[in-house]
Design an enzyme around this catalytic site. Structure first.
Site, short mmCIF file in Angstrom:
data_model
loop_
_atom_site.label_atom_id
_atom_site.label_comp_id
_atom_site.label_asym_id
_atom_site.label_seq_id
_atom_site.Cartn_x
_atom_site.Cartn_y
_atom_site.Cartn_z
N GLU A 22 0.82 -1.22 0.00
CA GLU A 22 0.00 0.00 0.00
C GLU A 22 0.85 1.28 0.00
O GLU A 22 0.60 2.21 -0.77
CB GLU A 22 -0.94 -0.05 1.22
CG GLU A 22 -1.88 1.15 1.35
CD GLU A 22 -2.67 1.47 0.07
OE1 GLU A 22 -2.99 0.55 -0.69
OE2 GLU A 22 -2.95 2.69 -0.15
N PRO A 43 9.36 -8.19 -4.32
CA PRO A 43 9.17 -9.58 -4.75
C PRO A 43 7.80 -9.75 -5.41
O PRO A 43 7.66 -10.39 -6.44
CB PRO A 43 9.27 -10.39 -3.46
CG PRO A 43 9.56 -9.44 -2.35
CD PRO A 43 9.58 -8.06 -2.88
N PRO A 226 -9.17 45.82 13.87
CA PRO A 226 -8.68 46.42 15.11
C PRO A 226 -7.47 45.72 15.73
O PRO A 226 -6.85 46.27 16.61
CB PRO A 226 -9.88 46.26 16.03
CG PRO A 226 -10.57 45.04 15.55
CD PRO A 226 -10.33 44.97 14.08
N ASP A 249 -0.07 52.38 9.01
CA ASP A 249 -0.04 53.16 10.25
C ASP A 249 0.51 52.36 11.41
O ASP A 249 0.63 51.14 11.34
CB ASP A 249 -1.48 53.53 10.63
CG ASP A 249 -1.97 54.70 9.83
OD1 ASP A 249 -1.14 55.46 9.36
OD2 ASP A 249 -3.20 54.82 9.70
N LYS A 271 3.42 57.26 13.57
CA LYS A 271 4.28 58.01 14.47
C LYS A 271 5.32 57.06 15.06
O LYS A 271 4.98 55.99 15.58
CB LYS A 271 3.40 58.59 15.59
CG LYS A 271 4.14 59.56 16.46
CD LYS A 271 3.15 60.20 17.43
CE LYS A 271 3.94 61.03 18.42
NZ LYS A 271 3.10 61.77 19.31
N GLY A 303 -8.46 49.41 11.95
CA GLY A 303 -9.91 49.52 12.05
C GLY A 303 -10.55 49.74 10.70
O GLY A 303 -10.25 49.04 9.73
N ASP A 304 -11.43 50.73 10.64
CA ASP A 304 -12.12 51.07 9.39
C ASP A 304 -11.55 52.38 8.86
O ASP A 304 -11.34 53.32 9.64
CB ASP A 304 -13.62 51.23 9.70
CG ASP A 304 -14.41 51.55 8.45
OD1 ASP A 304 -14.95 50.62 7.85
OD2 ASP A 304 -14.44 52.74 8.05
N THR A 332 -14.22 48.23 12.77
CA THR A 332 -13.75 49.36 13.57
C THR A 332 -13.50 48.93 15.02
O THR A 332 -14.04 47.92 15.48
CB THR A 332 -14.76 50.52 13.46
OG1 THR A 332 -14.17 51.67 14.03
CG2 THR A 332 -16.06 50.21 14.17
N ALA A 333 -12.66 49.72 15.71
CA ALA A 333 -12.23 49.33 17.06
C ALA A 333 -13.41 49.13 18.01
O ALA A 333 -13.37 48.23 18.86
CB ALA A 333 -11.27 50.36 17.62
N MET A 384 -9.63 57.35 20.99
CA MET A 384 -8.55 58.24 21.42
C MET A 384 -8.92 58.94 22.74
O MET A 384 -8.66 60.13 22.92
CB MET A 384 -8.24 59.28 20.32
CG MET A 384 -7.68 58.64 19.07
SD MET A 384 -7.56 59.76 17.69
CE MET A 384 -9.16 59.59 16.96
N1 SAH Z 1 -9.82 53.78 12.09
C1 SAH Z 1 -9.74 53.25 13.41
C2 SAH Z 1 -9.60 54.31 14.44
C3 SAH Z 1 -8.26 55.00 14.40
S1 SAH Z 1 -8.12 56.25 15.62
C4 SAH Z 1 -10.95 52.34 13.66
O1 SAH Z 1 -11.91 52.34 12.88
O2 SAH Z 1 -10.96 51.63 14.65
C5 SAH Z 1 -7.12 55.43 16.79
C6 SAH Z 1 -7.98 54.99 17.96
O3 SAH Z 1 -8.70 53.82 17.61
C7 SAH Z 1 -7.19 54.60 19.19
O4 SAH Z 1 -6.78 55.71 19.95
C8 SAH Z 1 -8.23 53.78 19.92
O5 SAH Z 1 -9.20 54.60 20.53
C9 SAH Z 1 -8.90 53.05 18.77
N2 SAH Z 1 -8.29 51.73 18.57
C10 SAH Z 1 -7.66 51.30 17.47
N3 SAH Z 1 -7.29 50.01 17.64
C11 SAH Z 1 -7.72 49.64 18.85
C12 SAH Z 1 -7.66 48.46 19.62
N4 SAH Z 1 -7.10 47.34 19.13
N5 SAH Z 1 -8.21 48.43 20.85
C13 SAH Z 1 -8.82 49.51 21.35
N6 SAH Z 1 -8.90 50.66 20.67
C14 SAH Z 1 -8.37 50.74 19.45
#
Ligand code: SAH
Length: 467
Positions: A22, A43, A226, A249, A271, A303-304, A332-333, A384
């Protein structure tokens, strides 16, 4: 890498299989996909192998096996079903200096057979160095679904027309041609109708020298989600795989960048510790410049891209430069944070309004007026917000809401180092500091009188943390 993937030329080369049962049959089936000359030493042969020998597709050899008999073979498979015999044959193969694979004994293998997705001549080999065969099979299944069964025929057709194209078209036109064939409607037509109409279309294009100019791809503003890399959308992954250059970013998970093509350029525009961020104007400029160079550009944001991401400014710069863009949404977060702690952003009969707001606004824009939206049927998600916690607490104090509002803070949602805090808004600044909730975090604010369970009571993890 302990093993290195290579495609061995097999045409006309000898492959020797030691064993007639096999295990040997399985290896023989695999080798029959190639153009190798297969010899089976045993064989007696299994019925299937015997049939192949009768048809002349393999050569059956009997008698003792010596190093001389194996020398010069491209590959030797050992699979007699008897570990002792296999070990002895492995020693002979080693003496002959050939690449050897002993079935089910990775320690005795110079060469491991990968899991294969076969769209000959397009072949994908998947290996895990023996660590996770189940994972290899899962990847294989995913790829089997992804690659059309006729894809190999299309590649073979392209191979047959390569010289014809090379004789008539320049390198750039040829690239455009094949890009168009494999990425455009012709690939879909081939999957549907097969070789003939597609071959005619390609030949016409080459003959008339009218390669459809590749329309510049729109710049894609892609949401990375996120946190963990599996929270990006499939469309987002597709754009990453097509991209020549990716501007990303700080909060983009490194795992997401891994999903891009290996040779795509990656440019960090966030940053750096102790430094200023890239000014938005400069980011706009590099996006426009890359698109004008003809590169496929992805602007990857956490996020978005439409939520506190300055996507609108980039879109405007692209529009002004006459460059098309598309938005690929992301999780988004606030969604990621709510899900991470088992909560819901809206709940029928309890909360019907969700406010996304920010602790940081453009200079001169003042503070967003979220307090008036903090009703008995809403949740407010502050992005934020950690650096603005003092102002948030003061704002709630002024509105006389300190004891009516509950805070759920989720730091690093959907990441391995996620932290959660649930407390009253009174003293929230001190509580955030004590729990070491830092940026990035989402601060959910909810009226306690909405329900006893504001956003997040569903999560046992959260209950434990707040207990
Ligand atoms: N475009 C992103 C937001 C960017 S502004 C979105 O749609 O989620 C950056 C902020 O997003 C951070 O200061 C925090 O408030 C939030 N954020 C992004 N990633 C995160 C995470 N993994 N956990 C908690 N907050 C988050």
């Amino acid at each position: 890498m302990k093993t290195f993937p290579m495609f061995l030329t097999m045409t006309g080369r000898r492959v020797v299989i030691l064993g007639g049962g096999e295990q040997a049959t399985q290896k023989c089936r695999l080798m029959l996909k190639t153009e190798a000359a297969i010899e089976v030493f045993a064989p007696v042969l299994d019925v299937e192998l015997q049939a192949l020998a009768d048809q002349g597709r393999i050569t059956h050899r009997t008698g003792s096996i010596s190093a001389d008999a194996l020398r010069g073979a491209a590959l030797v498979f050992v699979g007699t079903g008897c570990p002792g015999t296999d070990a002895a044959l492995h020693a002979i193969a080693t003496e002959a200096g050939v690449l050897v694979n002993v079935v089910d004994q990775p320690d005795l293998c110079d060469a491991i057979t990968p899991a294969i997705v076969d769209r000959d001549p397009v072949v994908v080999a998947i290996g895990t160095e023996g660590t996770a065969p189940v994972l290899a099979r899962q990847i294989k299944t995913a790829l089997e679904r992804m690659l059309d069964p006729r894809l190999g025929d299309l590649a073979a057709l392209a191979g047959r027309l390569r010289d014809f194209a090379a004789a008539r078209l320049g390198p750039r036109q040829r690239r455009d041609l094949w890009r168009w064939v494999f990425a455009g409607p012709l690939r879909a037509q081939h999957a549907r109708d097969g070789d003939a109409p597609v071959a005619r279309a390609i030949k016409d294009i080459i003959r008339t020298d009218e390669v459809p100019a590749a329309a510049p791809a729109p710049v894609a503003l892609v949401g990375a989600g996120p946190g963990s890399s599996d929270l990006i959308t499939l469309r987002g992954v597709q754009r990453l795989q097509e991209a020549d250059i990716i501007f990303y970013d700080k909060l983009v998970d490194p795992g997401v960048l891994e999903l891009a093509r290996r040779d795509a350029e990656r440019v960090y525009v966030g940053k750096a510790p102790g430094c200023h961020s890239w000014p938005q104007d400069k980011i706009n400029d590099v996006l426009v410049a890359a698109a004008k160079r003809g590169q496929r550009v992805v602007r990857l944001k956490c996020g978005d891209p439409g939520v506190f991401a300055r996507g609108a400014e980039e879109a405007e710069a692209l529009r002004d430069a006459g460059i098309a863009y598309e938005i690929v949404p992301g999780v988004t977060a606030a969604s990621g944070a709510a899900a991470a702690v088992g909560g819901f952003l809206t709940e029928r009969g309890k909360s019907d309004t969700l406010v996304l707001t920010t602790g940081r606004c453009a200079d001169g824009n003042g503070v967003p007026d979220w307090v008036t939206h903090l009703t008995q049927r809403s949740h407010v998600a502050v992005y934020m917000g950690v650096a603005a916690a003092t102002q948030i607490e003061a704002c709630l104090a002024r509105a006389g809401l300190l004891d009516q509002v509950e805070l759920t803070a989720v730091n690093n949602a959907q990441r391995a180092d996620q932290k959660v805090l649930r407390c009253s808004a009174r003293n929230m600044v001190a509580e955030l500091a004590e729990a070491r909730i830092e940026s990035p975090a989402i601060l959910f604010l909810s009226r306690k009188d909405v329900t006893e369970a504001p956003v997040m009571l569903a999560s046992p993890q959260l209950v434990a943390l707040s207990a």
